[in-house]
Enzyme design. Structure first.
Site, PDB file in Angstrom:
ATOM      1  CE  LYS A  64      -4.076  -2.128   1.900  1.00 51.45           C
ATOM      2  NZ  LYS A  64      -5.071  -2.272   2.950  1.00 51.45           N
ATOM      3  CG  ASP A 100      -7.848   0.254   3.212  1.00 48.22           C
ATOM      4  OD1 ASP A 100      -8.648  -0.550   2.685  1.00 48.22           O
ATOM      5  OD2 ASP A 100      -6.613   0.146   3.115  1.00 48.22           O
TER       6      ASP A 100
HETATM    7  P1  ATR Z   1      -0.819  -3.375   5.211  1.00 46.39           P
HETATM    8  O1  ATR Z   1      -0.541  -2.546   4.017  1.00 46.39           O
HETATM    9  O2  ATR Z   1      -1.843  -4.412   4.936  1.00 46.39           O
HETATM   10  O3  ATR Z   1      -1.145  -2.619   6.452  1.00 46.39           O
HETATM   11  P2  ATR Z   1       1.921  -3.541   5.993  1.00 46.39           P
HETATM   12  O4  ATR Z   1       2.071  -2.133   5.578  1.00 46.39           O
HETATM   13  O5  ATR Z   1       2.979  -4.520   5.628  1.00 46.39           O
HETATM   14  O6  ATR Z   1       0.560  -4.146   5.450  1.00 46.39           O
HETATM   15  O7  ATR Z   1       1.710  -3.558   7.584  1.00 46.39           O
HETATM   16  C1  ATR Z   1       1.598  -4.729   8.272  1.00 46.39           C
HETATM   17  C2  ATR Z   1       1.375  -4.438   9.750  1.00 46.39           C
HETATM   18  O8  ATR Z   1       1.342  -5.694  10.432  1.00 46.39           O
HETATM   19  C3  ATR Z   1       2.501  -3.649  10.415  1.00 46.39           C
HETATM   20  O9  ATR Z   1       1.971  -2.927  11.507  1.00 46.39           O
HETATM   21  C4  ATR Z   1       3.428  -4.761  10.886  1.00 46.39           C
HETATM   22  O10 ATR Z   1       4.271  -4.421  11.966  1.00 46.39           O
HETATM   23  P3  ATR Z   1       5.742  -3.783  11.668  1.00 46.39           P
HETATM   24  O11 ATR Z   1       5.509  -2.351  11.340  1.00 46.39           O
HETATM   25  O12 ATR Z   1       6.475  -3.978  12.934  1.00 46.39           O
HETATM   26  O13 ATR Z   1       6.312  -4.573  10.519  1.00 46.39           O
HETATM   27  C5  ATR Z   1       2.421  -5.752  11.371  1.00 46.39           C
HETATM   28  N1  ATR Z   1       2.930  -7.121  11.420  1.00 46.39           N
HETATM   29  C6  ATR Z   1       3.134  -7.949  10.372  1.00 46.39           C
HETATM   30  N2  ATR Z   1       3.597  -9.151  10.799  1.00 46.39           N
HETATM   31  C7  ATR Z   1       3.692  -9.064  12.158  1.00 46.39           C
HETATM   32  C8  ATR Z   1       4.089  -9.971  13.191  1.00 46.39           C
HETATM   33  N3  ATR Z   1       4.484 -11.217  12.896  1.00 46.39           N
HETATM   34  N4  ATR Z   1       4.022  -9.540  14.473  1.00 46.39           N
HETATM   35  C9  ATR Z   1       3.618  -8.287  14.760  1.00 46.39           C
HETATM   36  N5  ATR Z   1       3.228  -7.379  13.833  1.00 46.39           N
HETATM   37  C10 ATR Z   1       3.266  -7.752  12.545  1.00 46.39           C
END
Ligand code: ATR
Length: 269
Positions: A64, A100
């Site tokens: 995104k 969103d």
């Molecule tokens: P989207 O566009 O769908 O929001 P993204 O920008 O990749 O996807 O964001 C994913 C979110 O999920 C982030 O807040 C990410 O945390 P980080 O900023 O620390 O990466 C969180 N997230 C993804 N996998 C995670 C995990 N295993 N544990 C905790 N948070 C996670």
């Protein structure tokens, strides 16, 4: 024929094609909507080739923000969010939107119209989170605390709103009882992480509104645990339908039937 799609990684779980095809059929529009997995490593090489073939598309995890450099312009709300979930080819220019945030508020209003006196905790600071955060700040204006595995990203997200707070995961766990609405926006609960929780819910108060923007699975472990604590829970389906309907209108100029979209998604879940 208008060529539409959703891009992401993972993407197999997305029911956007089923939802949009149902709306396309109902309005007899000459369009198709497919799903396209993009490489996380090679996104920047793949995306221009993909865009050449398309008229519009949705963007989901984790692109995104990475999509933005490939667009000619952003609408004001997407610009503020710094995240795009809907891309439209308009007079041979690519314009990015974020449906969103408004989609989330419309969905939440089905069980709890957000009020300026609500105190909100958002878990996550990724693309989806930004849309929701800015919609809450711009349209409702309540106090929001944000917690995220990577604290720095949460700090950047709230930097325009000094009244808001960033909490570490363990601080958020301790203070959980002080929030009226908890919004889970991370990808934890999807696919391989189906058995994980982004934070522990021991301190959750009965009657707290807890929403998870994941709709497949229908109930993440997070929502199941919240339900055990007598929270009022909502999954990501209402947001999904409303963000999709707003995107559909941008591509086609027509308002789709959200009930038909919802039935198509439910039939595929
Ligand atoms: P989207 O566009 O769908 O929001 P993204 O920008 O990749 O996807 O964001 C994913 C979110 O999920 C982030 O807040 C990410 O945390 P980080 O900023 O620390 O990466 C969180 N997230 C993804 N996998 C995670 C995990 N295993 N544990 C905790 N948070 C996670």
């Amino acid at each position: 024929m208008k060529k539409l799609a959703v891009i992401g990684n993972p993407i197999a779980h997305s029911l956007s094609p089923e939802m949009h095809r149902a709306a396309i059929r109902a309005l007899s529009i000459d369009a198709d909507y497919t799903r396209q997995k993009m490489s996380v490593e090679h996104f920047e090489t793949e995306i221009p080739l993909f865009m050449e073939k398309m008229d519009g598309f949705n963007v989901t995890v984790p692109f995104k923000e990475r999509i933005i450099p490939f667009l000619d312009g952003l609408d004001e709300f997407a610009e503020n969010c710094g995240a795009v979930n809907t891309v439209v080819r308009e007079n041979s220019k690519w314009i990015g939107y974020n449906t969103d945030g408004l989609g989330y508020l419309l969905g939440l209003a089905e069980i709890h119209p957000l009020h300026p006196n609500d105190t909100v905790l958002i878990i996550g600071a990724g693309g989806a989170s930004k849309g929701i955060y800015f919609a809450i700040k711009e349209k409702i204006g309540c106090h929001v605390a944000v917690t995220n595995r990577t604290v720095m990203k949460a700090k950047e997200m709230i930097s325009d709103y000094p009244e808001d707070a960033v909490l570490t995961i363990s601080e958020a766990e301790k203070q959980l009882g002080t929030f009226s609405v908890v919004i889970q926006t991370t990808s934890v609960g999807l696919m391989k992480t189906a058995n994980e929780m982004p934070l522990a819910l021991d301190n959750l108060r009965q009657g707290t509104v807890v929403s998870d923007i994941i709709y497949n699975p229908k109930q993440t472990r997070f929502l199941k645990e919240a339900s055990k604590k007598q929270a009022i829970i909502q999954n990501g389906l209402p947001m999904f339908i409303h963000q999709g309907a707003l995107a559909f209108e941008k591509w086609t100029g027509q308002k789709p039937d959200t009930e038909i979209m919802k039935q198509a998604v439910l039939a595929s879940l």
